[in-house]
Design a protein around this motif. Structure first.
Motif, PDB file in Angstrom:
ATOM      1  N   LEU A 172      -7.482 104.809  -4.301  1.00 63.32           N
ATOM      2  CA  LEU A 172      -8.406 104.979  -5.426  1.00 63.32           C
ATOM      3  C   LEU A 172      -7.773 104.560  -6.749  1.00 63.32           C
ATOM      4  O   LEU A 172      -8.437 103.958  -7.602  1.00 63.32           O
ATOM      5  CB  LEU A 172      -8.883 106.434  -5.513  1.00 63.32           C
ATOM      6  CG  LEU A 172      -9.834 106.880  -4.411  1.00 63.32           C
ATOM      7  CD1 LEU A 172     -10.033 108.394  -4.471  1.00 63.32           C
ATOM      8  CD2 LEU A 172     -11.156 106.156  -4.510  1.00 63.32           C
ATOM      9  N   LEU A 173      -6.490 104.861  -6.919  1.00 65.44           N
ATOM     10  CA  LEU A 173      -5.780 104.469  -8.128  1.00 65.44           C
ATOM     11  C   LEU A 173      -5.721 102.949  -8.250  1.00 65.44           C
ATOM     12  O   LEU A 173      -6.023 102.387  -9.298  1.00 65.44           O
ATOM     13  CB  LEU A 173      -4.367 105.057  -8.125  1.00 65.44           C
ATOM     14  CG  LEU A 173      -3.465 104.657  -9.284  1.00 65.44           C
ATOM     15  CD1 LEU A 173      -3.971 105.267 -10.576  1.00 65.44           C
ATOM     16  CD2 LEU A 173      -2.040 105.093  -9.006  1.00 65.44           C
ATOM     17  N   TYR A 174      -5.343 102.280  -7.174  1.00 67.19           N
ATOM     18  CA  TYR A 174      -5.291 100.816  -7.178  1.00 67.19           C
ATOM     19  C   TYR A 174      -6.683 100.220  -7.358  1.00 67.19           C
ATOM     20  O   TYR A 174      -6.850  99.231  -8.065  1.00 67.19           O
ATOM     21  CB  TYR A 174      -4.656 100.284  -5.903  1.00 67.19           C
ATOM     22  CG  TYR A 174      -3.159 100.506  -5.816  1.00 67.19           C
ATOM     23  CD1 TYR A 174      -2.381 100.734  -6.944  1.00 67.19           C
ATOM     24  CD2 TYR A 174      -2.511 100.482  -4.596  1.00 67.19           C
ATOM     25  CE1 TYR A 174      -1.026 100.928  -6.864  1.00 67.19           C
ATOM     26  CE2 TYR A 174      -1.148 100.665  -4.504  1.00 67.19           C
ATOM     27  CZ  TYR A 174      -0.405 100.888  -5.635  1.00 67.19           C
ATOM     28  OH  TYR A 174       0.944 101.071  -5.547  1.00 67.19           O
ATOM     29  N   PHE A 230     -12.840 104.231   0.782  1.00 59.77           N
ATOM     30  CA  PHE A 230     -14.166 104.762   1.105  1.00 59.77           C
ATOM     31  C   PHE A 230     -14.565 104.642   2.571  1.00 59.77           C
ATOM     32  O   PHE A 230     -15.519 105.284   3.002  1.00 59.77           O
ATOM     33  CB  PHE A 230     -15.221 104.082   0.229  1.00 59.77           C
ATOM     34  CG  PHE A 230     -14.972 104.278  -1.242  1.00 59.77           C
ATOM     35  CD1 PHE A 230     -14.973 105.543  -1.795  1.00 59.77           C
ATOM     36  CD2 PHE A 230     -14.710 103.201  -2.063  1.00 59.77           C
ATOM     37  CE1 PHE A 230     -14.729 105.729  -3.150  1.00 59.77           C
ATOM     38  CE2 PHE A 230     -14.472 103.367  -3.418  1.00 59.77           C
ATOM     39  CZ  PHE A 230     -14.476 104.647  -3.965  1.00 59.77           C
ATOM     40  N   ILE A 231     -13.827 103.855   3.359  1.00 62.40           N
ATOM     41  CA  ILE A 231     -14.149 103.743   4.789  1.00 62.40           C
ATOM     42  C   ILE A 231     -13.004 104.280   5.646  1.00 62.40           C
ATOM     43  O   ILE A 231     -13.186 105.204   6.432  1.00 62.40           O
ATOM     44  CB  ILE A 231     -14.492 102.286   5.169  1.00 62.40           C
ATOM     45  CG1 ILE A 231     -15.766 101.847   4.455  1.00 62.40           C
ATOM     46  CG2 ILE A 231     -14.661 102.146   6.684  1.00 62.40           C
ATOM     47  CD1 ILE A 231     -16.139 100.396   4.665  1.00 62.40           C
ATOM     48  N   VAL A 232     -11.810 103.702   5.496  1.00 60.25           N
ATOM     49  CA  VAL A 232     -10.679 104.096   6.336  1.00 60.25           C
ATOM     50  C   VAL A 232     -10.277 105.542   6.081  1.00 60.25           C
ATOM     51  O   VAL A 232     -10.052 106.302   7.019  1.00 60.25           O
ATOM     52  CB  VAL A 232      -9.477 103.145   6.110  1.00 60.25           C
ATOM     53  CG1 VAL A 232      -8.259 103.622   6.882  1.00 60.25           C
ATOM     54  CG2 VAL A 232      -9.836 101.726   6.509  1.00 60.25           C
ATOM     55  N   HIS A 233     -10.187 105.948   4.830  1.00 59.47           N
ATOM     56  CA  HIS A 233      -9.766 107.305   4.487  1.00 59.47           C
ATOM     57  C   HIS A 233     -10.931 108.184   4.033  1.00 59.47           C
ATOM     58  O   HIS A 233     -10.721 109.162   3.314  1.00 59.47           O
ATOM     59  CB  HIS A 233      -8.708 107.257   3.374  1.00 59.47           C
ATOM     60  CG  HIS A 233      -7.445 106.575   3.779  1.00 59.47           C
ATOM     61  ND1 HIS A 233      -6.587 107.104   4.713  1.00 59.47           N
ATOM     62  CD2 HIS A 233      -6.894 105.393   3.392  1.00 59.47           C
ATOM     63  CE1 HIS A 233      -5.565 106.291   4.879  1.00 59.47           C
ATOM     64  NE2 HIS A 233      -5.730 105.234   4.086  1.00 59.47           N
ATOM     65  N   LEU A 259      -8.292 114.184  -0.692  1.00 58.46           N
ATOM     66  CA  LEU A 259      -8.060 113.331  -1.857  1.00 58.46           C
ATOM     67  C   LEU A 259      -6.609 112.857  -1.946  1.00 58.46           C
ATOM     68  O   LEU A 259      -6.358 111.712  -2.303  1.00 58.46           O
ATOM     69  CB  LEU A 259      -8.452 114.060  -3.154  1.00 58.46           C
ATOM     70  CG  LEU A 259      -8.285 113.257  -4.433  1.00 58.46           C
ATOM     71  CD1 LEU A 259      -9.181 112.024  -4.413  1.00 58.46           C
ATOM     72  CD2 LEU A 259      -8.594 114.116  -5.639  1.00 58.46           C
ATOM     73  N   GLY A 260      -5.665 113.691  -1.599  1.00 59.50           N
ATOM     74  CA  GLY A 260      -4.258 113.315  -1.665  1.00 59.50           C
ATOM     75  C   GLY A 260      -3.916 112.137  -0.775  1.00 59.50           C
ATOM     76  O   GLY A 260      -3.018 111.354  -1.082  1.00 59.50           O
TER      77      GLY A 260
END
Length: 111
Positions: free
Chosen positions: A84-86, A69-72, A77-78
């Motif tokens: 996000l999965l982790y 949510f900050i770095v990326h 989404l890819g």
């Protein structure tokens, strides 16, 4: 074990990775990398054995949240899909708890 493969790479290549690691909270790339390796690699050992599972999930949840949510944040989404999965997996583990065959369960039954 899926997590451990990802985390082991960061642990083994720490000196190279820490030079160019993202610095989203202003601690410096070396400290940010150290915190993520600690959160991902060392806490994963606790989670694997089911020892202090809910507490051990907290640093990786924070780390994956910062990554996604900050770095990326501006990435497609890819690019942030793995973080996000982790993040979702750590939240699920923290919510559901360690399980019946964990060290936490063995300790809790002896009290």
């Amino acid at each position: 074990m899926m997590f451990m493969n990802h985390d082991l790479d960061k642990f083994m290549n720490y000196s190279e990775m820490s030079r160019s690691f993202a610095n989203p909270i202003g601690l410096g790339s070396t400290w940010s990398a150290a915190l993520m390796v600690g959160a991902e690699f060392f806490m994963q050992i606790f989670i694997f054995f089911g020892l202090f599972t809910r507490i051990a999930c907290t640093p990786p949840i924070i780390g994956m949240g910062v990554a996604a949510f900050i770095v990326h944040s501006g990435d497609p989404l890819g690019k942030k899909e793995l973080a996000l999965l982790y993040f979702a997996a750590y939240v699920a583990i923290a919510t559901l708890g360690p399980g019946k065959y964990s060290m936490d369960s063995k300790y809790r039954n002896k009290i």
